[in-house]
Design a protein around this motif. Structure first.
Motif, short mmCIF file in Angstrom:
data_model
loop_
_atom_site.label_atom_id
_atom_site.label_comp_id
_atom_site.label_asym_id
_atom_site.label_seq_id
_atom_site.Cartn_x
_atom_site.Cartn_y
_atom_site.Cartn_z
N PRO A 83 0.81 -1.22 0.00
CA PRO A 83 0.00 0.00 0.00
C PRO A 83 0.84 1.26 0.00
O PRO A 83 1.99 1.28 0.45
CB PRO A 83 -0.80 -0.12 1.30
CG PRO A 83 0.06 -0.96 2.19
CD PRO A 83 0.73 -1.94 1.28
N GLN A 87 -2.84 5.24 1.36
CA GLN A 87 -3.74 4.15 1.71
C GLN A 87 -3.65 3.77 3.19
O GLN A 87 -4.66 3.54 3.84
CB GLN A 87 -3.45 2.93 0.83
CG GLN A 87 -3.89 3.09 -0.62
CD GLN A 87 -3.43 1.93 -1.49
OE1 GLN A 87 -2.26 1.56 -1.49
NE2 GLN A 87 -4.35 1.35 -2.24
N GLN A 117 -5.65 -2.37 -1.15
CA GLN A 117 -6.86 -1.56 -0.99
C GLN A 117 -8.05 -2.43 -0.65
O GLN A 117 -8.88 -2.08 0.20
CB GLN A 117 -7.14 -0.76 -2.26
CG GLN A 117 -8.27 0.25 -2.10
CD GLN A 117 -8.00 1.24 -0.98
OE1 GLN A 117 -7.01 1.96 -1.02
NE2 GLN A 117 -8.87 1.29 0.03
N ASP A 121 -10.29 -2.20 2.64
CA ASP A 121 -11.75 -2.05 2.51
C ASP A 121 -12.47 -3.16 3.27
O ASP A 121 -13.48 -2.92 3.94
CB ASP A 121 -12.16 -2.09 1.04
CG ASP A 121 -11.77 -0.83 0.27
OD1 ASP A 121 -11.43 0.18 0.93
OD2 ASP A 121 -11.80 -0.87 -0.97
#
Length: 210
Positions: A83, A87, A117, A121
């Motif tokens: 990341p 992020q 990501q 999430d």
């Protein structure tokens, strides 16, 4: 003898490498850390921003951990890119720091078999799916609680959770974390026997949000 040990070490390394493959796991453990305990144990000594009085962190996201039915993978090799700072920084609101987000990706996220990501999430979705008991945020002084009381508070406000799918851990005489077992689709499930090891103390210190 040295040759025998060398061969055994290579065989063990091969087994470990074969076992800890990205995406090869059975379920998730969602670890929720009680910030006042973490700050008292190590955060204050580090001068962590998470412990600054301007925040009101309660249960923050320690991590979303891929798990085997017994044991867990870690530090998996992954073809996914690491990341960006943006992020990891975007996870600060629920994790307390971008540094923790990076560490969780490196140790656990790579084993999920998804992009960074998507892992973040998924972690946020898991965190948002669990109601943190407001009654625990309302405690305004140090008090000793049974870990079972903390567990019961989570079960009361999350009717879908299973008693065998929630565990409370302690560290240094304090309530440390609540760990909740979820399927890969983030549905409640029972924990593996190794995860079900609750804090064995009759009671532990529970400090209020500052």
């Amino acid at each position: 003898m040295w040759r025998v040990w060398s061969i055994l070490a290579l065989l063990w390394a091969g087994v470990a490498a074969a076992q800890d493959r990205a995406g090869a796991f059975d379920y998730y453990v969602l670890a929720l850390s009680w910030t006042p305990s973490w700050c008292a144990i190590e955060g204050d000594a580090r001068g962590s921003d998470q412990c600054d009085a301007r925040h009101d962190h309660g249960f923050t996201l320690h991590g979303l951990w891929p798990q085997y039915e017994t044991g867990y993978p870690q530090d998996c090799r992954s073809a996914e890119r690491d990341p960006s700072r943006r992020q990891t920084g975007a996870m600060t609101d629920i994790m307390g720091s971008g540094g923790l987000a990076w560490h969780q990706w490196k140790k656990h996220g790579r084993c999920a078999g998804v992009s960074a990501q998507d892992y973040f999430d998924l972690s946020r979705a898991a965190y948002d799916s669990i109601t943190r008991p407001e009654i625990l945020r309302q405690i305004d002084q140090d008090m000793r609680l049974s870990p079972k009381v903390v567990e019961a508070a989570f079960l009361e406000v999350n009717p879908a959770l299973l008693p065998s799918g929630v565990t409370v851990t302690c560290r240094d005489g304090r309530i440390q974390e609540v760990r909740i077992c979820l399927t890969k689709s983030l549905e409640p499930r029972i924990c593996g026997r190794d995860v079900q090891r609750d804090c064995s103390a009759q009671s532990a210190l529970f400090s209020p949000i500052r």
